[in-house]
Design a protein around this motif. Structure first.
Motif, PDB file in Angstrom:
ATOM      1  N   UNK A 151       0.940  -1.077  -0.074  1.00 27.84           N
ATOM      2  CA  UNK A 151      -0.030  -0.103  -0.019  1.00 27.84           C
ATOM      3  C   UNK A 151       0.863   1.052   0.106  1.00 27.84           C
ATOM      4  N   UNK A 152       1.938   1.140  -0.520  1.00 29.52           N
ATOM      5  CA  UNK A 152       2.983   2.213  -0.959  1.00 29.52           C
ATOM      6  C   UNK A 152       3.065   2.529  -2.355  1.00 29.52           C
ATOM      7  N   UNK A 153       3.125   3.931  -2.661  1.00 31.49           N
ATOM      8  CA  UNK A 153       3.124   4.323  -3.930  1.00 31.49           C
ATOM      9  C   UNK A 153       4.718   4.207  -4.579  1.00 31.49           C
ATOM     10  N   UNK A 154       4.415   4.136  -5.954  1.00 33.41           N
ATOM     11  CA  UNK A 154       5.525   3.893  -6.919  1.00 33.41           C
ATOM     12  C   UNK A 154       6.840   4.865  -6.720  1.00 33.41           C
ATOM     13  N   UNK A 155       6.689   6.094  -6.462  1.00 30.14           N
ATOM     14  CA  UNK A 155       7.417   6.968  -6.077  1.00 30.14           C
ATOM     15  C   UNK A 155       8.249   6.793  -4.747  1.00 30.14           C
ATOM     16  N   UNK A 156       7.417   6.456  -3.923  1.00 29.47           N
ATOM     17  CA  UNK A 156       7.980   5.795  -2.629  1.00 29.47           C
ATOM     18  C   UNK A 156       8.794   4.787  -2.617  1.00 29.47           C
ATOM     19  N   UNK A 157       8.352   4.066  -3.644  1.00 32.41           N
ATOM     20  CA  UNK A 157       9.176   2.711  -3.929  1.00 32.41           C
ATOM     21  C   UNK A 157      10.632   2.913  -4.600  1.00 32.41           C
ATOM     22  N   UNK A 158      10.602   3.962  -5.342  1.00 26.59           N
ATOM     23  CA  UNK A 158      11.816   4.583  -5.813  1.00 26.59           C
ATOM     24  C   UNK A 158      12.710   5.099  -4.532  1.00 26.59           C
ATOM     25  N   UNK A 159      12.159   5.942  -3.637  1.00 24.56           N
ATOM     26  CA  UNK A 159      12.742   6.375  -2.738  1.00 24.56           C
ATOM     27  C   UNK A 159      13.397   5.062  -1.675  1.00 24.56           C
ATOM     28  N   UNK A 160      12.482   4.324  -1.446  1.00 25.16           N
ATOM     29  CA  UNK A 160      12.923   2.952  -0.713  1.00 25.16           C
ATOM     30  C   UNK A 160      14.282   2.392  -1.555  1.00 25.16           C
ATOM     31  N   UNK A 161      14.361   2.316  -2.630  1.00 27.46           N
ATOM     32  CA  UNK A 161      15.423   1.785  -3.549  1.00 27.46           C
ATOM     33  C   UNK A 161      16.497   2.612  -3.313  1.00 27.46           C
ATOM     34  N   UNK A 162      16.381   3.824  -3.408  1.00 32.43           N
ATOM     35  CA  UNK A 162      17.446   4.872  -3.363  1.00 32.43           C
ATOM     36  C   UNK A 162      18.020   4.396  -2.064  1.00 32.43           C
ATOM     37  N   UNK A 163      17.270   4.352  -1.030  1.00 31.16           N
ATOM     38  CA  UNK A 163      17.902   4.219   0.253  1.00 31.16           C
ATOM     39  C   UNK A 163      18.588   3.095   0.510  1.00 31.16           C
ATOM     40  N   UNK A 164      18.067   1.925  -0.106  1.00 29.28           N
ATOM     41  CA  UNK A 164      18.650   0.539   0.118  1.00 29.28           C
ATOM     42  C   UNK A 164      19.902   0.411  -0.350  1.00 29.28           C
ATOM     43  N   UNK A 165      20.293   1.204  -1.595  1.00 30.65           N
ATOM     44  CA  UNK A 165      21.575   1.166  -2.182  1.00 30.65           C
ATOM     45  C   UNK A 165      22.621   2.113  -1.844  1.00 30.65           C
ATOM     46  N   UNK A 166      22.065   2.971  -0.841  1.00 30.00           N
ATOM     47  CA  UNK A 166      22.885   4.207  -0.269  1.00 30.00           C
ATOM     48  C   UNK A 166      23.785   3.542   0.739  1.00 30.00           C
ATOM     49  N   UNK A 167      25.122   3.965   0.636  1.00 31.26           N
ATOM     50  CA  UNK A 167      26.105   3.393   1.591  1.00 31.26           C
ATOM     51  C   UNK A 167      25.981   3.812   3.132  1.00 31.26           C
ATOM     52  N   UNK A 168      25.334   4.908   3.034  1.00 38.03           N
ATOM     53  CA  UNK A 168      25.212   5.622   4.393  1.00 38.03           C
ATOM     54  C   UNK A 168      23.692   6.085   4.496  1.00 38.03           C
ATOM     55  N   UNK A 169      23.349   6.383   5.861  1.00 36.15           N
ATOM     56  CA  UNK A 169      21.894   7.022   6.081  1.00 36.15           C
ATOM     57  C   UNK A 169      22.005   8.209   5.330  1.00 36.15           C
ATOM     58  N   UNK A 170      20.762   8.496   4.957  1.00 31.91           N
ATOM     59  CA  UNK A 170      20.492   9.803   4.039  1.00 31.91           C
ATOM     60  C   UNK A 170      19.452  10.735   4.821  1.00 31.91           C
ATOM     61  N   UNK A 171      19.792  12.063   4.758  1.00 24.70           N
ATOM     62  CA  UNK A 171      18.718  12.828   5.169  1.00 24.70           C
ATOM     63  C   UNK A 171      17.602  13.287   4.035  1.00 24.70           C
ATOM     64  N   UNK A 172      16.540  14.223   4.638  1.00 22.20           N
ATOM     65  CA  UNK A 172      15.617  14.442   3.457  1.00 22.20           C
ATOM     66  C   UNK A 172      15.996  15.226   2.415  1.00 22.20           C
ATOM     67  N   UNK A 173      16.947  15.976   2.638  1.00 21.48           N
ATOM     68  CA  UNK A 173      17.523  16.884   1.603  1.00 21.48           C
ATOM     69  C   UNK A 173      18.431  15.866   0.677  1.00 21.48           C
ATOM     70  N   UNK A 174      19.129  15.076   1.314  1.00 23.63           N
ATOM     71  CA  UNK A 174      19.889  14.087   0.188  1.00 23.63           C
ATOM     72  C   UNK A 174      19.040  13.379  -0.736  1.00 23.63           C
ATOM     73  N   UNK A 175      17.863  12.854   0.070  1.00 23.37           N
ATOM     74  CA  UNK A 175      17.161  12.203  -0.758  1.00 23.37           C
ATOM     75  C   UNK A 175      16.213  12.774  -1.971  1.00 23.37           C
ATOM     76  N   UNK A 176      16.142  13.973  -1.392  1.00 22.21           N
ATOM     77  CA  UNK A 176      15.396  15.051  -2.362  1.00 22.21           C
ATOM     78  C   UNK A 176      16.263  15.305  -3.595  1.00 22.21           C
ATOM     79  N   UNK A 177      17.469  15.508  -3.320  1.00 21.41           N
ATOM     80  CA  UNK A 177      18.395  15.702  -4.306  1.00 21.41           C
ATOM     81  C   UNK A 177      18.468  14.555  -5.295  1.00 21.41           C
ATOM     82  N   UNK A 178      18.750  13.341  -4.811  1.00 17.67           N
ATOM     83  CA  UNK A 178      19.039  12.109  -5.021  1.00 17.67           C
ATOM     84  C   UNK A 178      17.929  11.740  -6.225  1.00 17.67           C
TER      85      UNK A 178
END
Length: 187
Positions: free
Chosen positions: A34-61
């Motif tokens: 029950x999660x949207x496609x764009x939030x799925x992309x966010x999850x995938x981005x976090x999944x492959x990130x070497x380090x934890x991310x801030x909202x700003x870093x996610x927004x930029x990525x």
């Protein structure tokens, strides 16, 4: 030197292409949580990130607004798919994916199915009460016959939801992992 830099750039591009395959598939199928496609992309981005991310870093990525990232992270937190982490010297909230996918799935399954099961059981009880009142009131034989058929169907549905409640309990208690053990990722 130029050759080395071009080779390095190509390798990083190939790395990102490989990651994109998994990110696209996660985004495509995350609706099951029950999660949207764009939030799925966010999850995938976090999944492959070497380090934890801030909202700003996610927004930029992802090229999306910080507000969208905040809303997306909230959805992922609610599904226990990400966790907030703390690092010394960093004042902004940091997020990373939950490493225990089994726990994430179990929590989403339990929450969604428990709620649906409870709502359906309430509807069954309400419907049965209405049918029993109608059965006591009516003198029409065909209506009484249909009421009995409906009550039988509702009893079958009730038995199913009681069984489903037992299945949910198997997840809640962790007994599921005795029945279907977690897989060792090294195998």
């Amino acid at each position: 030197m130029m050759k080395n830099s071009e080779s390095e750039l190509k390798d990083y591009n190939d790395l990102n292409k490989a990651r994109e395959i998994f990110i696209n598939e996660i985004a495509k199928n995350i609706h099951l949580y029950d999660i949207s496609h764009s939030v799925g992309r966010l999850y995938g981005t976090l999944f492959f990130s070497e380090d934890p991310m801030t909202l700003d870093e996610m927004s930029e990525a992802l090229g999306m607004s910080k507000t969208s990232m905040s809303t997306g992270i909230r959805s992922l937190l609610d599904a226990d798919m990400v966790e907030r982490v703390w690092e010394k010297g960093i004042r902004k909230d940091l997020y990373r994916t939950e490493e225990d996918w089994y726990r994430s799935f179990s929590n989403v399954f339990i929450t969604r199915w428990r709620n649906s099961t409870e709502q359906n059981m309430k509807a069954i009880q309400e419907t049965k009460s209405m049918l029993e009142l109608l059965n006591n009131r009516t003198e029409i034989a065909k209506v009484k016959e249909l009421i009995q058929l409906d009550l039988t169907k509702l009893s079958q549905a009730e038995a199913y939801y009681k069984w489903l409640d037992d299945v949910i309990s198997v997840f809640e208690t962790g007994e599921i992992f005795k029945i279907v053990p977690k897989k060792d990722p090294s195998l």
